[in-house]
Design an enzyme around this catalytic site. Structure first.
Site: not given
Ligand code: AHR
Length: 483
Positions: A174-175, A240, A291, A338
């Site tokens: 992840n990332e 985001y 995300e 989330q």
């Protein structure tokens, strides 16, 4: 009052709206998983079902949650799955995004997959590349999915799960450009090939998700995989956004949030182009926006990544769904960040108190689109505009297998009501639901859990002359036209 025409183009289908694009993300971060979803069975006054808080469980079943990603996020690259199985679980450092806590591993693979079953979600597991090994991840896949009587298969059975879970979706890190190891794209691509080659041997049907970032990074990893397309099924990207404070935003910041939400679309399009330039129809590789959401400046690690999530965030959510529907042929899955308490959460809790945020209601209003066929939807963008000249109304529509139309509408304007005339959705009757409030700053809370909730929307007319409704300022609505 201005009137805007919305035309559903029933003869112009885009594609199927996969349930996977209405997914959620539950990380071991702050009060998301522990506390938000789980309270345990002892020493708690909170009603629970085998330790899962019942209020959240019922709300998420109803939302619904077709896909749930776990355990991170940045947490995934510290997570060793063996810590979370069996009777004797170690207490480790739980680490993600600068929060370091004691983690007693009460919630592990069996508990997460049990929760998914309970709420009807497909699981999506994020593997550890940052501090793990290919063997560790291979073992996790085998533990979850093998039908054979291997030691890991027997261990799974001994721990209470007889049949395999057949988990399809596996993230390989992840990332990894940041918290997952600070790799360069070239380094990560090499590592990814090693991990995914080994994973393929264990489970040839697993869907593997490679970690993406920006266009430049994505070009490098896709190029590295050009002769190994069997090793990749989805490219993970994250998005985001924020525009001023969570609640006390200015008028300018309100509109900034609107335009920023729209910008998800060019990002998906450029990612899709990069994938297509390499795959050239040889293999379907989708985009996993695993995300996404509003990240308010207040949600810092000093406050557990929590933020108030007002009506404005629900409008941003609805705009994002419009993008998702238009891009449903390239976007294969998505997870809001989330699911509880942390960041852009649809449900929030405080002790025994529980409430749904306006974003919860946006998900629920758009739920009838899940599994339906997205349709091209025209909006007359000239008669009712925002201060920057863009269209004040936006819309998305779909048709179900039985021929019912769902049309979702947004009045993006801060101050003005608009009349919408809807044509192209033929049917015998229409009904609507509306989400709005006096202000886009309005939010639900422990003391006012129902300050922002959907209400009935008056829809008049017929198929021939069109269905009409009045959309109040800053509102979202869904009109269902029955065949
Ligand atoms: O969702 C919070 C964090 O944001 C995740 O752990 C990480 O992947 C991202 O940076």
């Amino acid at each position: 009052m201005s009137e805007t025409r919305v035309v559903v183009q029933a003869d112009l289908p885009i594609g199927t709206i996969s349930p996977r694009i209405y997914g959620q993300f539950a990380e071991h971060l702050g009060r998301c998983y522990y506390d938000g979803l789980w309270v345990g069975t002892s020493n708690t006054e909170i009603a629970n079902t085998r330790g899962w808080r019942t209020d959240a469980l019922q709300a998420l079943k109803a939302m619904p949650v077709p896909l749930l990603r776990w355990p991170g996020g940045c947490y995934a690259d510290h997570y060793h799955w063996r810590d979370g199985i069996g009777a004797n679980r170690p207490v480790r450092l739980g680490m993600s995004c600068g929060l370091t806590v004691e983690d007693d591993n009460r919630l592990g693979t069996h508990e997460f997959l049990d929760y998914c079953k309970e709420i009807g979600a497909e699981p999506y597991l994020a593997g550890n590349m940052g501090s793990g090994t290919p063997q560790e991840l291979c073992d996790w896949v085998e533990y979850c999915n093998t039908t054979l009587n291997t030691n890991l298969g027997k261990e799974r059975k001994a721990n209470g799960s007889d049949g395999p879970w057949n988990v399809k979706l596996w993230g390989v890190g992840n990332e990894n450009w940041g918290c997952g190891g600070n790799y360069t794209a070239e380094q990560y691509a090499l590592e990814y090939k090693r991990y995914s080659t080994m994973l393929r041997h264990v489970d040839s049907t697993a869907e593997l998700v490679v970690c993406g970032l920006t266009d430049d990074w994505n070009r490098v990893i896709m190029h590295a995989l050009k002769d190994h397309l069997d090793l990749v099924d989805h490219v993970s990207i994250h998005r985001y956004w924020s525009a001023g404070p969570a609640v006390d935003f200015s008028e300018e910041e309100y509109y900034k949030m609107i335009s920023t939400s729209d910008e998800t679309e060019p990002f998906l399009q450029s990612t899709a182009q990069i994938i297509e330039a390499v795959t050239r129809g040889r293999k379907k590789v989708g985009i996993a926006l695993d995300e996404w959401g509003v990240w308010a400046p207040e949600a810092k690690h000093t406050c557990n990544y929590e933020q108030v999530s007002p009506l404005r965030d629900a409008i941003a959510t609805a705009i994002t769904f419009e993008v998702f529907h238009r891009q449903c042929n390239v976007l294969t899955l998505a997870n809001l960040a989330q699911v509880a308490n942390v960041l852009h959460a649809p449900v929030q809790t405080s002790g025994t108190d529980f409430w749904r945020t306006p974003t919860y209601h946006a998900f629920n209003l758009y739920a009838p689109h899940i599994g339906a066929t997205a349709l091209h939807t025209l909006v007359d963008g000239t008669s009712f505009c925002l201060p920057d000249g863009s269209a004040g109304v936006s819309a998305t529509s779909s048709v179900s297998a039985v021929g019912d139309f769902t049309v979702s509408l947004i009045n993006r304007h801060l101050d003005k009501t608009v009349q919408v005339r809807l044509t192209g959705a033929a049917g015998s009757s229409a009904a609507g639901r509306l989400l709005t409030a006096e202000s886009p700053r309005a939010a639900n809370s422990a003391s006012t859990p129902n300050a922002v909730v959907p209400i009935d929307l008056d829809v008049t007319g017929d198929s021939a002359s069109g269905w009409t409704c009045a959309l109040p300022r800053h509102s979202i609505a869904t009109v269902t036209v029955r065949r």
